[in-house]
Design a protein around this motif. Sequence first.
Motif, mmCIF file in Angstrom:
data_model
loop_
_atom_site.group_PDB
_atom_site.id
_atom_site.type_symbol
_atom_site.label_atom_id
_atom_site.label_comp_id
_atom_site.label_asym_id
_atom_site.label_seq_id
_atom_site.Cartn_x
_atom_site.Cartn_y
_atom_site.Cartn_z
ATOM 1 N N GLU A 86 -2.397 -5.435 -3.364
ATOM 2 C CA GLU A 86 -1.453 -5.048 -2.306
ATOM 3 C C GLU A 86 -0.768 -6.281 -1.722
ATOM 4 N N ASP B 199 -3.007 -0.520 5.578
ATOM 5 C CA ASP B 199 -3.733 -1.587 4.868
ATOM 6 C C ASP B 199 -3.152 -3.000 4.983
ATOM 7 N N CYS C 200 0.871 -1.176 0.000
ATOM 8 C CA CYS C 200 0.000 0.000 0.000
ATOM 9 C C CYS C 200 0.907 1.225 0.000
ATOM 10 N N HIS D 38 -8.469 -3.072 -2.146
ATOM 11 C CA HIS D 38 -9.284 -1.993 -1.574
ATOM 12 C C HIS D 38 -10.780 -2.307 -1.651
ATOM 13 N N GLN E 230 -5.537 -6.133 4.301
ATOM 14 C CA GLN E 230 -5.923 -6.509 2.929
ATOM 15 C C GLN E 230 -4.711 -6.891 2.083
ATOM 16 N N LYS F 77 -0.098 9.257 0.760
ATOM 17 C CA LYS F 77 -1.248 8.440 1.103
ATOM 18 C C LYS F 77 -2.471 9.265 1.502
ATOM 19 N N ARG G 68 3.564 -1.458 -7.592
ATOM 20 C CA ARG G 68 2.804 -0.362 -6.986
ATOM 21 C C ARG G 68 3.431 0.015 -5.647
#
Length: 337
Positions: free
Chosen positions: A298, A309, A102, A272, A312, A131, A126
């Motif tokens: 992620e 995050d 993330c 997400h 997830q 953020k 990524r």
Amino acid sequence: MIIQLNDNVTKKEIEELIKIIEEKGLVANYVVGEKTSVLGVLGETNKIAIGEIESYEFVKKVILLQEPYKKASRSFHPEDTIIDINGIKIGGGNTVVMAGPCSVENREQIVSIAKSVKEAGAKILRGGAYKPRTSPYAFQGLELEGLELLKEARKETGMPIVSEIMSSDLIEKFVEDVDIIQVGARNMQNFDLLKKLGKTNKPILLKRGLSATIEELLMAAEYIMAGGNDKVILCERGIRTYETYTRNTLDISAIPVLKRLTHLPIITDPSHATGKYWLVNPLSKASIAAGADGLIIEVHNEPTKALCDGAQSLKPEKFKELMDELKILGSALNVKI
Ligand code: PEP
Ligand code: MN
């Protein structure tokens, strides 16, 4: 566009309206029926503001026959758009997985995650440097240092990088540093940012807003394209519904709907969309089965210690498992992953 007129409309009023329409370079045809009379308007009807026409007292209703977006529309550009990111193609049957944390946290974290996702088959790295957090007290990202670390990870692995921009002040920096500029869900309707990104030549990953309709997403893409940048990748990342079990609700039907409405590539973000690591695998598969051109996922080496995050985020080994399963699914569907 069809303009339905009131029964008692006068000849003078009709002439007045035709004049306004023709002044905008459009053609207006008057048709009188038994019960109703209408003006059929042909040409670039997006030059006319519907509200302006509806404000005339003798106008009953305005019906749009064309979508309000043009450059993003498949009727304007029937073939799939293929976007090339340093030799990696996305769209038109080219499926790409983007993966990474993330947020970028430190050099070792980003480089080790980059290596493991590359090894598993991800093509693009990524990592958030800026953020958008709900709380101002939460970790806000390493900002410029984060971009530098992403660049180091790119250098080590050769993977192109995608990162989110939050302010138009940083466009020049992002254009120079990253390979894809991400516009996050919260900025999908930041029209100033979209217009300025439209003036660049960088691929843009445009995420669907939390409560945005499909048409609003396409209108946001149109903002970027209207400026001259047609390298837009759309991302369905889950929308707000009444369901609270998952962080958002992944709108799987948006994939085939967008495929029909637009020529732009569409990927999904099952991380997400769900907020739960164990839902990422099934929803990644569902996305590919529904025709998505890719995924953004992620991955964190130590999710329990992630600054953002973690719940997830997949561990690298779970990500590898998913990639192996996606390859099998891809061969059944005749898509290369
Ligand atoms: C992200 O990708 O890290 C992110 C914040 O996503 P979204 O804008 O979809 O919430
Ligand atoms: Mn995140």
